[in-house]
Design a protein around this motif. Structure first.
Motif, PDB file in Angstrom:
ATOM      1  N   GLY A  74       0.682  -1.430   0.005  1.00  0.00           N
ATOM      2  CA  GLY A  74       0.043   0.024   0.243  1.00  0.00           C
ATOM      3  C   GLY A  74       0.698   1.382   0.051  1.00  0.00           C
ATOM      4  O   GLY A  74       0.540   2.256  -0.687  1.00  0.00           O
ATOM      5  N   ASP A  78       0.997   4.096  -3.220  1.00  0.00           N
ATOM      6  CA  ASP A  78       0.657   5.600  -2.738  1.00  0.00           C
ATOM      7  C   ASP A  78       1.894   6.299  -3.240  1.00  0.00           C
ATOM      8  O   ASP A  78       1.462   7.366  -3.636  1.00  0.00           O
ATOM      9  N   ARG A  82       0.060   2.865  -8.954  1.00  0.00           N
ATOM     10  CA  ARG A  82      -0.927   1.579  -8.812  1.00  0.00           C
ATOM     11  C   ARG A  82      -0.578   0.636  -9.783  1.00  0.00           C
ATOM     12  O   ARG A  82      -0.138  -0.452  -9.557  1.00  0.00           O
ATOM     13  N   THR A 125      -6.921  -5.196  -3.062  1.00  0.00           N
ATOM     14  CA  THR A 125      -6.348  -4.156  -2.499  1.00  0.00           C
ATOM     15  C   THR A 125      -6.325  -2.947  -3.355  1.00  0.00           C
ATOM     16  O   THR A 125      -6.858  -2.028  -3.418  1.00  0.00           O
ATOM     17  N   THR A 129      -8.738   0.276  -4.669  1.00  0.00           N
ATOM     18  CA  THR A 129      -8.124   1.492  -4.435  1.00  0.00           C
ATOM     19  C   THR A 129      -8.322   2.332  -5.761  1.00  0.00           C
ATOM     20  O   THR A 129      -8.562   3.562  -5.673  1.00  0.00           O
ATOM     21  N   ILE A 332     -12.206   3.112   1.870  1.00  0.00           N
ATOM     22  CA  ILE A 332     -11.733   4.304   0.644  1.00  0.00           C
ATOM     23  C   ILE A 332     -12.476   5.359   0.909  1.00  0.00           C
ATOM     24  O   ILE A 332     -11.799   6.537   0.119  1.00  0.00           O
ATOM     25  N   ARG A 340      -5.239   6.244   0.246  1.00  0.00           N
ATOM     26  CA  ARG A 340      -6.050   5.438   0.095  1.00  0.00           C
ATOM     27  C   ARG A 340      -5.290   3.930  -0.014  1.00  0.00           C
ATOM     28  O   ARG A 340      -6.138   2.716   0.700  1.00  0.00           O
ATOM     29  N   ALA A 341      -4.421   3.725  -0.624  1.00  0.00           N
ATOM     30  CA  ALA A 341      -3.845   2.473  -1.052  1.00  0.00           C
ATOM     31  C   ALA A 341      -3.454   1.996   0.284  1.00  0.00           C
ATOM     32  O   ALA A 341      -3.257   0.551   0.802  1.00  0.00           O
ATOM     33  N   MET A 344      -6.180   0.717   2.464  1.00  0.00           N
ATOM     34  CA  MET A 344      -6.747  -0.571   1.865  1.00  0.00           C
ATOM     35  C   MET A 344      -5.643  -1.755   2.476  1.00  0.00           C
ATOM     36  O   MET A 344      -5.872  -2.880   2.584  1.00  0.00           O
TER      37      MET A 344
END
Length: 401
Positions: A74, A78, A82, A125, A129, A332, A340-341, A344
């Motif tokens: 994650g 971020d 992604r 995840t 995201t 989220i 967010r990531a 998650m």
């Protein structure tokens, strides 16, 4: 085909968005790792000469890496993007998973499952995201519900596919994992990187993430994830196949359709989540989902035949189809895009912890404290059902007040 359509306020599915299809593909691959081979678990005992508790390691070795790796993934997603995180994970998942078909020792199987688990650690995840990055409002809820429905449909098919392929040879279902390599290559070529803004320095990022993790709402959601997946993977995907094999004499091809009932119901309910989410708050829906879990497990304990077990599992699928979209929506929307990531990732870390603890707990307790494992599995399924039902009911009453 438009890749990043305007979010708008429409609750329709953006069929022309290329991103949507990579989200769906990544999610489907992310849930493939256990449900595809769950019907094969009884067959692995004679092939490798192992016990029930050792067979449980086939799931545990896969889920264990996610506990520690997912939060790191994650953080990486971020900061470096992604797509740059997703593609290597897909390739590792496919190569390690397909490689299991060629092993001749149980130790090698477990080692490759561990590597495959690293690849699987953040697939769902990252998919969720990306949904939060690209879509907003009612459309985001619609996509989350559709994604959950597709996962449910895939999970319904995986036990059937795994059971059917296992009738050829125990190793054939593992070859199916190779499809992740194709998806990874296509993602590297076609998936556009979502815009998540400028990344902050690592220390600031971690301090902000740490503060959010201790919000009461976040703690409650993470506890719900752990319990839900401990029960799902311990009772349904590990204990139940062994119970169906030992008590009713079912083979892999027959166990698959029974387990698929969970995913059939889950897919149906998740497809309507956009409407369901307007009926109750996300936290109330999670509590109601737990009540459905518990009643299903009690029904499995009462079931006199495999057909009755399948019927009882429909209620578990209803609960799952409510719980997971509600949890994902909550997570989220708690934070901004640049965290967010990471959020998650923590969600998936707790999910993997539940997946890891559940199979170990159920097989160990059944072997260690009961005269027969059949008696143990039945007792543990019933006890879990009672506890989860009461917990869900109490939580719902408190949330209503």
């Amino acid at each position: 085909m438009s890749d990043h359509p305007s979010a708008g306020s429409s609750a329709t599915i953006p069929w022309r968005s290329r991103t949507l299809y990579f989200v769906i593909a990544s999610s489907l691959i992310g849930v493939m790792g256990v449900s595809l081979i769950s019907p094969v678990l009884p067959d692995l005992r004679p092939v490798f000469g192992v016990s029930d508790s050792q067979v449980g390691l086939v799931i545990t070795a896969y889920t264990l890496p996610g506990i520690f790796v997912t939060p790191f993934m994650g953080l990486v997603a971020d900061r470096v993007g992604r797509r740059n995180t997703l593609v290597p994970l897909l390739l590792l998942f496919g190569v390690a998973g397909a490689g299991i078909a060629f092993v001749d020792t149980f130790r090698s199987l477990i080692a490759l499952r561990f590597l495959q688990g690293i690849g699987a650690s953040a697939l769902v995840t990252l998919a969720i995201t990306i949904v939060g990055d690209v879509y907003e409002g009612p459309r985001r809820n619609a996509v989350i519900g559709f994604n959950g429905s597709t996962i449910g449909a895939g999970a319904a098919m995986y036990p059937l596919i795994g059971g059917a392929l296992a009738t050829i040879r125990w190793s054939v279902p593992f070859l199916f994992f190779g499809i992740a390599v194709l998806v990874g290559v296509l993602a590297a070529l076609l998936l556009e990187e979502p815009d998540i803004g400028t990344a902050t320095d690592v220390r600031t990022y971690l301090s902000r993430l740490w503060a959010v993790l201790f919000l009461p709402e976040a703690l409650a959601i993470y506890l719900a994830i752990f319990v839900a997946f401990s029960v799902f993977y311990g009772a349904i995907l590990t204990a139940l196949p062994l119970l169906l094999s030992d008590e009713f004499g079912l083979g892999a091809g027959q166990i698959g359709p029974v387990l698929a009932m969970v995913a059939v119901a889950s897919a149906t309910v998740s497809s309507q989540y956009g409407r369901i989410s307007q009926w109750r708050s996300a936290s109330q829906l999670v509590a109601l989902g737990f009540i459905a879990y518990g009643l299903s497990l009690i029904g499995v304990w009462l079931a006199p035949s495999p057909v009755a077990v399948g019927v009882a599992l429909l209620a578990f699928g209803v609960g799952f189809g409510i719980v997971m979209p509600s949890i994902d929506t909550t997570v989220i929307t708690l934070v901004s895009a640049d965290l967010r990531a990471g959020m998650m990732g923590m969600r998936t870390s707790l999910l993997r912890l539940g997946q890891t603890v559940g199979p170990i707990a159920f097989t160990f307790l059944a072997e260690a404290f009961f005269v027969t494992t059949v008696e143990g599995y039945r007792t543990l399924v019933f006890g879990s059902g009672v506890v989860v039902t009461i917990g869900g009911a109490v939580a719902y009453l408190l949330l209503r007040e």
